[in-house]
Design a protein around this motif. Structure first.
Motif, mmCIF file in Angstrom:
data_model
loop_
_atom_site.group_PDB
_atom_site.id
_atom_site.type_symbol
_atom_site.label_atom_id
_atom_site.label_comp_id
_atom_site.label_asym_id
_atom_site.label_seq_id
_atom_site.Cartn_x
_atom_site.Cartn_y
_atom_site.Cartn_z
ATOM 1 N N GLU A 94 0.892 -1.159 0.000
ATOM 2 C CA GLU A 94 0.000 0.000 0.000
ATOM 3 C C GLU A 94 0.925 1.203 0.000
ATOM 4 O O GLU A 94 1.435 1.618 1.034
ATOM 5 N N ARG A 188 0.340 8.764 4.651
ATOM 6 C CA ARG A 188 0.225 9.492 3.386
ATOM 7 C C ARG A 188 -0.628 10.745 3.516
ATOM 8 O O ARG A 188 -0.678 11.556 2.584
ATOM 9 N N GLN A 224 -11.796 16.512 -0.047
ATOM 10 C CA GLN A 224 -11.349 16.013 -1.340
ATOM 11 C C GLN A 224 -9.868 16.291 -1.552
ATOM 12 O O GLN A 224 -9.140 15.464 -2.116
ATOM 13 N N ARG A 228 -6.728 13.177 -1.799
ATOM 14 C CA ARG A 228 -6.130 13.074 -3.130
ATOM 15 C C ARG A 228 -4.858 12.221 -3.159
ATOM 16 O O ARG A 228 -4.656 11.460 -4.123
ATOM 17 N N PRO A 229 -3.953 12.291 -2.143
ATOM 18 C CA PRO A 229 -2.745 11.452 -2.197
ATOM 19 C C PRO A 229 -3.020 9.958 -2.200
ATOM 20 O O PRO A 229 -2.133 9.175 -2.560
ATOM 21 N N LEU A 230 -4.216 9.535 -1.820
ATOM 22 C CA LEU A 230 -4.519 8.107 -1.794
ATOM 23 C C LEU A 230 -4.801 7.557 -3.194
ATOM 24 O O LEU A 230 -4.729 6.351 -3.410
ATOM 25 N N GLY A 231 -5.139 8.431 -4.124
ATOM 26 C CA GLY A 231 -5.259 8.026 -5.514
ATOM 27 C C GLY A 231 -6.350 7.020 -5.817
ATOM 28 O O GLY A 231 -6.229 6.228 -6.740
ATOM 29 N N ARG A 232 -7.420 7.015 -5.056
ATOM 30 C CA ARG A 232 -8.519 6.086 -5.303
ATOM 31 C C ARG A 232 -9.701 6.840 -5.906
ATOM 32 O O ARG A 232 -9.881 8.020 -5.671
ATOM 33 N N GLU A 233 -10.528 6.109 -6.645
ATOM 34 C CA GLU A 233 -11.711 6.702 -7.259
ATOM 35 C C GLU A 233 -12.964 6.176 -6.567
ATOM 36 O O GLU A 233 -12.958 5.122 -5.950
ATOM 37 N N TRP A 235 -15.058 8.120 -4.342
ATOM 38 C CA TRP A 235 -15.317 8.657 -3.008
ATOM 39 C C TRP A 235 -16.721 9.258 -2.946
ATOM 40 O O TRP A 235 -17.162 9.938 -3.875
ATOM 41 N N TRP A 248 -14.689 5.821 0.963
ATOM 42 C CA TRP A 248 -14.367 4.936 -0.158
ATOM 43 C C TRP A 248 -14.576 3.504 0.294
ATOM 44 O O TRP A 248 -14.158 3.126 1.393
#
Length: 274
Positions: A94, A188, A224, A228-233, A235, A248
């Motif tokens: 991760e 992160r 938001q 953003r640093p987690l880079g997942r879509e 949310w 998420w």
């Protein structure tokens, strides 16, 4: 990240009466791997009579464009160097970390007496124990000042209005494994994080709640920006009054690993008026 150095963290969970005894039990392993102890803590609330000792050492691996593969390779290489009895471990990742857990009693007992298990982590770009506040920073006031300078939100008083919370749902039966994975996510998002609770939310799933500290939050868009640093879509945002959360959930429930994330902000208590 190309050419960044990697750092290894080896966390030993060992049966001991106190910190001095726990550190002493790990001394041979420290000398063997050429590392240094960076943290020791009492984890008897999880397992009576247990202490965790974390050892740091640089990795000889260097980051290429394939960061995930490099992290996994660093973990496996370190484990192989411990001895052939450990075989080739399964490694989870991760970003910015990869890790594995060694818990075979006979093998790890040869490394550290009374050892319960070892967590081996590889970190890129600094780990949350030795670099999160900047190299060489040891004074508490200096640590806090550095954290405030580097965090992705404003700590400046008197504008701080909210506190930021992270909840991580991890598919695992182990409280320690859940906390380790949640800590990787928190690293992160913030330079300072405190695990407040780790509890089973349903069979095979543990929720870790982490306090990420104060934040200036005047509008939902702040959440938001933070995730953003987690880079997942995917949310989902919910905002009501002065509080809000962004969530998420994994498309399919994993057998092991992170199943859901939630970042929430709550207003700080207002001072009483006289």
């Amino acid at each position: 990240m190309v050419d960044d150095e990697l750092e290894l963290l080896i966390t030993v969970v060992v049966g001991a009466e106190d910190e001095r005894q726990a550190r002493a039990a790990c001394r041979e392993l420290v000398d063997r791997v050429g590392g240094r102890i960076v943290e020791a803590g009492d984890c008897s609330d999880e397992e009576p009579g247990c202490w965790s000792v974390t050892i740091s050492k640089p990795s000889s691996e260097r980051v290429s464009e394939h960061v995930t593969a490099t992290l996994a390779r660093a973990v496996r290489r370190f484990v192989r160097e411990l001895g052939p009895e450990f075989g080739t471990p399964q490694v989870a990742c991760e970003l910015p970390t990869a890790w594995t857990v060694l818990d075979e009693p006979t093998a790890i007992g040869e490394l550290v007496p009374n050892c319960e298990r070892l967590l081996v982590e590889a970190w890129v770009g600094g780990n949350p124990l030795t670099h999160e506040f900047g190299a060489g920073a040891e004074d508490p006031d200096e640590l806090q000042a550095a954290a405030e300078r580097e965090a992705p939100w404003d700590f400046e008083a008197p504008d701080v209005t909210h506190v930021l919370w992270l909840s991580v749902d991890v598919a695992t039966d182990s409280p320690a494994n859940a906390q380790w994975q949640a800590r990787a996510v928190a690293s992160r998002l913030a330079r300072s994080a405190q695990v407040v609770e780790c509890a089973e939310s349903e069979p095979g799933l543990r929720r870790v709640d982490i306090n990420l500290g104060p934040v200036v939050c005047e509008k939902p868009e702040v959440l938001q920006d933070v995730v953003r640093p987690l880079g997942r879509e995917g949310w989902d945002m919910l905002w009501e009054g002065e509080a809000g959360a962004i969530t998420w959930i994994a498309a399919s429930a994993p057998a092991n690993g992170i199943a859901a994330l939630q970042l929430a902000v709550e207003p700080l208590p207002r001072p009483a008026t006289t």
